[in-house]
Motif scaffolding. Structure first.
Motif, PDB file in Angstrom:
ATOM      1  N   PHE A  35      22.432  44.190  46.241  1.00 18.90           N
ATOM      2  CA  PHE A  35      22.742  42.963  45.505  1.00 18.90           C
ATOM      3  C   PHE A  35      23.621  43.274  44.295  1.00 18.90           C
ATOM      4  N   ARG A  36      23.237  44.280  43.531  1.00 17.39           N
ATOM      5  CA  ARG A  36      24.014  44.621  42.332  1.00 17.39           C
ATOM      6  C   ARG A  36      25.430  45.055  42.709  1.00 17.39           C
ATOM      7  N   ASP A  37      25.546  45.813  43.792  1.00 13.31           N
ATOM      8  CA  ASP A  37      26.880  46.222  44.237  1.00 13.31           C
ATOM      9  C   ASP A  37      27.693  45.015  44.690  1.00 13.31           C
ATOM     10  N   GLY A  38      27.017  44.049  45.318  1.00 15.59           N
ATOM     11  CA  GLY A  38      27.703  42.832  45.734  1.00 15.59           C
ATOM     12  C   GLY A  38      28.207  42.030  44.546  1.00 15.59           C
ATOM     13  N   ILE A  39      27.431  42.033  43.477  1.00 15.51           N
ATOM     14  CA  ILE A  39      27.862  41.358  42.250  1.00 15.51           C
ATOM     15  C   ILE A  39      29.067  42.084  41.656  1.00 15.51           C
ATOM     16  N   ARG A  40      29.010  43.404  41.658  1.00 19.16           N
ATOM     17  CA  ARG A  40      30.114  44.188  41.086  1.00 19.16           C
ATOM     18  C   ARG A  40      31.438  43.903  41.791  1.00 19.16           C
ATOM     19  N   GLU A  41      31.366  43.626  43.089  1.00 16.66           N
ATOM     20  CA  GLU A  41      32.585  43.318  43.842  1.00 16.66           C
ATOM     21  C   GLU A  41      33.221  42.010  43.369  1.00 16.66           C
ATOM     22  N   LEU A  42      32.433  41.163  42.726  1.00 14.25           N
ATOM     23  CA  LEU A  42      32.933  39.880  42.242  1.00 14.25           C
ATOM     24  C   LEU A  42      33.388  39.946  40.784  1.00 14.25           C
ATOM     25  N   LEU A  43      33.163  41.092  40.135  1.00 14.50           N
ATOM     26  CA  LEU A  43      33.463  41.229  38.713  1.00 14.50           C
ATOM     27  C   LEU A  43      34.773  41.967  38.478  1.00 14.50           C
ATOM     28  N   PRO A  44      35.430  41.668  37.370  1.00  9.75           N
ATOM     29  CA  PRO A  44      36.725  42.297  37.081  1.00  9.75           C
ATOM     30  C   PRO A  44      36.621  43.729  36.567  1.00  9.75           C
ATOM     31  N   GLY A  45      35.439  44.123  36.091  1.00  6.27           N
ATOM     32  CA  GLY A  45      35.289  45.463  35.534  1.00  6.27           C
ATOM     33  C   GLY A  45      33.895  46.012  35.785  1.00  6.27           C
ATOM     34  N   PRO A  46      33.673  47.285  35.454  1.00  6.29           N
ATOM     35  CA  PRO A  46      32.371  47.916  35.695  1.00  6.29           C
ATOM     36  C   PRO A  46      31.281  47.353  34.784  1.00  6.29           C
ATOM     37  N   GLN A  53      21.705  27.394  33.701  1.00  2.75           N
ATOM     38  CA  GLN A  53      22.934  27.533  32.927  1.00  2.75           C
ATOM     39  C   GLN A  53      22.936  28.792  32.070  1.00  2.75           C
ATOM     40  N   ARG A  54      21.772  29.287  31.736  1.00  6.47           N
ATOM     41  CA  ARG A  54      21.711  30.544  30.987  1.00  6.47           C
ATOM     42  C   ARG A  54      22.224  31.702  31.842  1.00  6.47           C
ATOM     43  N   THR A  55      21.893  31.681  33.123  1.00  8.49           N
ATOM     44  CA  THR A  55      22.414  32.703  34.039  1.00  8.49           C
ATOM     45  C   THR A  55      23.899  32.501  34.284  1.00  8.49           C
ATOM     46  N   VAL A  56      24.312  31.236  34.424  1.00 12.94           N
ATOM     47  CA  VAL A  56      25.740  30.940  34.600  1.00 12.94           C
ATOM     48  C   VAL A  56      26.546  31.512  33.439  1.00 12.94           C
ATOM     49  N   LYS A  57      26.096  31.242  32.213  1.00  5.88           N
ATOM     50  CA  LYS A  57      26.814  31.713  31.028  1.00  5.88           C
ATOM     51  C   LYS A  57      26.778  33.221  30.906  1.00  5.88           C
ATOM     52  N   SER A  58      25.667  33.838  31.275  1.00  7.12           N
ATOM     53  CA  SER A  58      25.552  35.297  31.205  1.00  7.12           C
ATOM     54  C   SER A  58      26.504  35.960  32.181  1.00  7.12           C
ATOM     55  N   PHE A  59      26.604  35.402  33.396  1.00  6.42           N
ATOM     56  CA  PHE A  59      27.536  35.969  34.369  1.00  6.42           C
ATOM     57  C   PHE A  59      28.986  35.702  33.963  1.00  6.42           C
ATOM     58  N   GLU A  60      29.233  34.576  33.322  1.00  2.93           N
ATOM     59  CA  GLU A  60      30.585  34.308  32.829  1.00  2.93           C
ATOM     60  C   GLU A  60      30.994  35.354  31.797  1.00  2.93           C
ATOM     61  N   THR A  61      30.043  35.784  30.986  1.00  2.21           N
ATOM     62  CA  THR A  61      30.314  36.834  30.002  1.00  2.21           C
ATOM     63  C   THR A  61      30.716  38.136  30.682  1.00  2.21           C
ATOM     64  N   LEU A  62      30.145  38.367  31.876  1.00  2.00           N
ATOM     65  CA  LEU A  62      30.482  39.569  32.636  1.00  2.00           C
ATOM     66  C   LEU A  62      31.767  39.391  33.451  1.00  2.00           C
ATOM     67  N   GLY A  63      32.236  38.134  33.560  1.00  2.00           N
ATOM     68  CA  GLY A  63      33.482  37.884  34.279  1.00  2.00           C
ATOM     69  C   GLY A  63      33.333  37.144  35.588  1.00  2.00           C
TER      70      GLY A  63
END
Length: 209
Positions: free
Chosen positions: A65-76, A25-35
Motif C-alpha cells: 500500500f505504501r509503495d502504491g501511494i509513493r507511485e502517486l507522489l511527486p517525491g520520496p 478531509q484531514r486525510t485529504v489535506k495531509s495527502f495534499e501536503t505530500l503531493g
C-alpha cells in the motif's frame, strides 16, 4: 423504527461516522501536503485511486500500500508520513457511545462491520484501548473488517458473508451506517437498515441518554 427495534435481535454497526468520529478531509489535506490531490470523490464518499480500495479489500500488504501511494507522489516520503496522512481522519471514540453499546448489549447481539484496512485497524484499536482500558472488540459478539473478509460494503456479497458467518437471520438484524449506499446494500441483503445521516443521533435512535 421503534417497531423494528422491538423485533430485531441483532444490530450491526458501521464504525467511522457512527461509533468513531472521523474527518476524511484531514486525510485529504495531509495527502495534499505530500503531493497527492483528489483523494476523495466529490461528495466526500469513495476513493479515486484504486490503491485505497485494494487496501480495504485486503489485496495489498501494508508495504505494498505504501509503495502504491509513493507511485502517486511527486517525491520520496517515509512510511511514517504515509501512515500519518492515512490515519489523520481517525479522531476519537466519544465515551457516551461506548456507554450506549454497553447498555444495548443486554438486549441485542452487537456486531461491527467496517470498510477499513490493517493500518487503520491497528491505529483505532490502540486509540480505543488507550482511552478506555479494554479492547474495542469486547463490545461486540464479533467485529468484521473488509480487508479481512476481502469484501467491501455496499456489495451484496459482503453483507451475505457477515450474515452467514455470524448465522444471523437478516429479518432479525438491523444495520446502521452513515453511508446511504451501504444502507441500501444491507437492504438488498434483506436486513433492516438505518441511515445515520446526522438528523438523528444514536442516542435519539435508541431513546437512551
Amino acid at each position: 423504527m421503534e417497531q423494528i427495534l422491538q423485533e430485531v435481535k441483532n444490530i450491526v454497526f458501521d464504525l467511522g461516522g457512527v461509533l468513531l468520529d472521523i474527518d476524511p478531509q484531514r486525510t485529504v489535506k495531509s495527502f495534499e501536503t505530500l503531493g497527492l490531490t483528489n483523494v476523495i470523490k466529490p461528495g466526500g464518499w469513495g476513493y479515486r485511486q484504486e490503491v485505497f480500495l485494494h487496501m480495504e479489500e485486503g489485496k495489498l500488504t501494508d508495504g505494498e500500500f505504501r509503495d502504491g501511494i509513493r507511485e502517486l507522489l511527486p517525491g520520496p516520503v517515509l512510511d511514517a508520513e504515509i501512515d500519518a496522512a492515512w490515519c489523520a481522519m481517525l479522531i476519537d471514540f466519544p465515551a457516551e457511545r461506548v456507554t450506549l453499546l454497553k447498555q444495548l448489549e443486554s438486549k441485542y447481539n452487537l456486531y461491527l462491520f467496517s470498510n477499513t484496512n490493517n493500518i487503520h485497524v491497528n491505529y483505532f484499536h490502540k486509540l480505543f484501548h488507550q482511552k478506555f482500558g479494554f479492547s474495542m472488540s469486547d463490545l461486540f459478539v464479533k467485529d468484521y473488517y473488509s480487508h479481512e473478509i476481502n469484501r467491501r460494503k455496499p456489495s451484496l456479497e459482503s453483507f451475505q458473508f457477515v450474515l452467514n458467518d455470524a448465522a444471523l437471520n437478516p429479518r432479525e438484524t438491523l444495520f446502521i451506517d452513515d453511508s446511504k449506499e451501504n444502507v441500501m446494500g444491507a437492504e438488498r441483503a434483506g436486513m433492516h437498515a438505518f441511515h445515520l445521516n446526522g438528523e438523528t443521533s444514536l442516542h435519539q435512535l435508541f431513546k437512551l441518554v
